[in-house]
Structures are given as C-alpha cells and as structure tokens.
Design a protein around this motif. Structure first.
Motif, PDB file in Angstrom:
ATOM      1  N   LEU A  77       0.820  -1.210   0.000  1.00  0.00           N
ATOM      2  CA  LEU A  77       0.000   0.000   0.000  1.00  0.00           C
ATOM      3  C   LEU A  77       0.858   1.266   0.000  1.00  0.00           C
ATOM      4  N   ARG A  78       1.920   1.269   0.763  1.00  0.00           N
ATOM      5  CA  ARG A  78       2.787   2.453   0.820  1.00  0.00           C
ATOM      6  C   ARG A  78       3.515   2.680  -0.504  1.00  0.00           C
ATOM      7  N   GLN A  79       3.868   1.602  -1.188  1.00  0.00           N
ATOM      8  CA  GLN A  79       4.600   1.724  -2.448  1.00  0.00           C
ATOM      9  C   GLN A  79       3.709   2.147  -3.610  1.00  0.00           C
ATOM     10  N   ALA A  80       2.415   1.882  -3.517  1.00  0.00           N
ATOM     11  CA  ALA A  80       1.499   2.190  -4.619  1.00  0.00           C
ATOM     12  C   ALA A  80       1.238   3.690  -4.718  1.00  0.00           C
ATOM     13  N   ASP A  81       1.168   4.157  -5.955  1.00  0.00           N
ATOM     14  CA  ASP A  81       0.778   5.543  -6.210  1.00  0.00           C
ATOM     15  C   ASP A  81      -0.742   5.667  -6.312  1.00  0.00           C
ATOM     16  N   LEU A  82      -1.397   4.574  -6.708  1.00  0.00           N
ATOM     17  CA  LEU A  82      -2.841   4.530  -6.873  1.00  0.00           C
ATOM     18  C   LEU A  82      -3.307   3.147  -6.439  1.00  0.00           C
ATOM     19  N   VAL A  83      -4.349   3.111  -5.585  1.00  0.00           N
ATOM     20  CA  VAL A  83      -4.923   1.854  -5.115  1.00  0.00           C
ATOM     21  C   VAL A  83      -6.377   1.822  -5.566  1.00  0.00           C
ATOM     22  N   LEU A  84      -6.746   0.775  -6.280  1.00  0.00           N
ATOM     23  CA  LEU A  84      -8.111   0.636  -6.795  1.00  0.00           C
ATOM     24  C   LEU A  84      -8.758  -0.590  -6.178  1.00  0.00           C
ATOM     25  N   VAL A  85      -9.996  -0.414  -5.686  1.00  0.00           N
ATOM     26  CA  VAL A  85     -10.707  -1.486  -5.004  1.00  0.00           C
ATOM     27  C   VAL A  85     -12.058  -1.733  -5.669  1.00  0.00           C
ATOM     28  N   MET A  86     -12.672  -2.849  -5.344  1.00  0.00           N
ATOM     29  CA  MET A  86     -13.931  -3.251  -5.974  1.00  0.00           C
ATOM     30  C   MET A  86     -15.171  -2.779  -5.220  1.00  0.00           C
ATOM     31  N   GLU A  87     -15.068  -2.672  -3.889  1.00  0.00           N
ATOM     32  CA  GLU A  87     -16.229  -2.321  -3.063  1.00  0.00           C
ATOM     33  C   GLU A  87     -15.821  -1.299  -2.012  1.00  0.00           C
ATOM     34  N   ARG A  88     -16.786  -0.516  -1.547  1.00  0.00           N
ATOM     35  CA  ARG A  88     -16.512   0.520  -0.539  1.00  0.00           C
ATOM     36  C   ARG A  88     -15.899  -0.058   0.733  1.00  0.00           C
ATOM     37  N   ARG A  89     -16.346  -1.246   1.130  1.00  0.00           N
ATOM     38  CA  ARG A  89     -15.822  -1.837   2.364  1.00  0.00           C
ATOM     39  C   ARG A  89     -14.338  -2.161   2.249  1.00  0.00           C
ATOM     40  N   HIS A  90     -13.844  -2.351   1.031  1.00  0.00           N
ATOM     41  CA  HIS A  90     -12.424  -2.598   0.831  1.00  0.00           C
ATOM     42  C   HIS A  90     -11.599  -1.352   1.186  1.00  0.00           C
ATOM     43  N   VAL A  91     -12.169  -0.182   0.922  1.00  0.00           N
ATOM     44  CA  VAL A  91     -11.488   1.078   1.269  1.00  0.00           C
ATOM     45  C   VAL A  91     -11.247   1.112   2.781  1.00  0.00           C
ATOM     46  N   ASP A  92     -12.274   0.779   3.544  1.00  0.00           N
ATOM     47  CA  ASP A  92     -12.133   0.769   5.005  1.00  0.00           C
ATOM     48  C   ASP A  92     -11.059  -0.219   5.449  1.00  0.00           C
ATOM     49  N   GLY A  93     -11.012  -1.384   4.819  1.00  0.00           N
ATOM     50  CA  GLY A  93      -9.994  -2.373   5.153  1.00  0.00           C
ATOM     51  C   GLY A  93      -8.590  -1.852   4.873  1.00  0.00           C
ATOM     52  N   ILE A  94      -8.439  -1.132   3.800  1.00  0.00           N
ATOM     53  CA  ILE A  94      -7.136  -0.549   3.463  1.00  0.00           C
ATOM     54  C   ILE A  94      -6.743   0.518   4.470  1.00  0.00           C
ATOM     55  N   TYR A  95      -7.698   1.362   4.851  1.00  0.00           N
ATOM     56  CA  TYR A  95      -7.394   2.431   5.818  1.00  0.00           C
ATOM     57  C   TYR A  95      -7.017   1.862   7.184  1.00  0.00           C
ATOM     58  N   ARG A  96      -7.551   0.684   7.518  1.00  0.00           N
ATOM     59  CA  ARG A  96      -7.164   0.067   8.787  1.00  0.00           C
ATOM     60  C   ARG A  96      -5.703  -0.387   8.751  1.00  0.00           C
ATOM     61  N   ILE A  97      -5.237  -0.791   7.576  1.00  0.00           N
ATOM     62  CA  ILE A  97      -3.851  -1.243   7.436  1.00  0.00           C
ATOM     63  C   ILE A  97      -2.899  -0.057   7.330  1.00  0.00           C
TER      64      ILE A  97
END
Length: 148
Positions: A77-97
């Motif tokens: 996640l830190r290395q990525a310039d852009l992160v694309l997800v399939m569902e809104r709940r995935h965004v929350d999972g990423i923010y937790r990490i």
C-alpha cells in the motif's frame, strides 16, 4: 507520474487479477515502466486465478499471466501511487492497514458513479461475465482519466 498501481479485492483470485490483466494491457503500451499488481484483503496465498475468471479473460482474447494470490500488506500500500478497489468496504480495510492511503485509494468503478463490482466467486458464469464487463468499462475509464 504513476509508477505503481495496486488493485485490491478480497481473495485475489477473481476480480483483482482480472482488473490487473486488463489494466496492464491497456496502460503498459505507452508506459513500460508502470508496474500493476494485485492483492487481496483476505487472500488464500498461492491460489491460482479462479478457473471461470481465467476462462472469461481468455475468451475475450486477453492473456492473463500466471497468477498466485497475494495477501495485501502495508508495504504494498505504501509503495502504490494509486490503489483501486472493488467495493466501498475494501477502502475501510485498506485504511485500517495504512491510514495514510487516503487520497490515493478509489473504487475501480469511480467513473461509473462509484460503481461497486460484486464478487462472482462461487456464483454462476453470468456473474463472472458481468464482473468482466464492469471491470473492462472501469479500466477503460481509468485509462482516459490517466491520459492513456
């Protein structure tokens, strides 16, 4: 300029490897240094792409690479310039990490009215076809947005 795009779903065997294949085919033509990866929030590490997902890609004349599911982690996640997800709940999972992923994490279906792409796993073939069509449209829209 983008150097790394990371595409995330849950298992990293259906949607995200499909999107990775399409995004790579679409964006890498004019940008050979661009790295496009995928991972899963709850990946079963090492599994190949789901057979129906792979078959749908092949039938639409795509060339999916050999794929093994990878577990999402903070380094990716830190290395990525852009992160694309399939569902809104995935965004929350990423923010937790990685809370600092805010501002670079978006729905793949952002340009289709914040479309969420449902998981076809353990569903019938039409669900895989629908996910493919939605992913293809979303990737094309991102390519336009990114100037490709």
């Amino acid at each position: 300029m983008l150097e790394r795009i990371l595409i995330v779903c849950i298992g990293n065997i259906c949607r995200s490897p499909c999107a990775q294949t399409l995004m790579s085919e679409t964006l890498s033509r004019g940008n050979p240094g661009l790295k496009i990866d995928s991972a899963g929030l709850e990946a079963q590490v090492g599994l190949p792409m789901e057979p129906t997902a792979r078959a749908v890609l092949l039938e639409h004349r795509h060339r999916p690479p050999e794929h093994r599911a990878r577990q999402l982690d903070g380094t990716m996640l830190r290395q990525a310039d852009l992160v694309l997800v399939m569902e809104r709940r995935h965004v929350d999972g990423i923010y937790r990490i990685v809370p600092e992923a805010r501002g670079k994490t978006f729905l793949l279906g952002k340009w289709q009215g914040e479309l969420e792409i449902r998981d076809p796993f353990r569903r019938d073939r039409p669900a895989f076809e629908q996910a493919y069509r939605q992913i293809r449209t979303a990737v094309e829209a991102w390519a336009v947005h990114l100037g490709h």
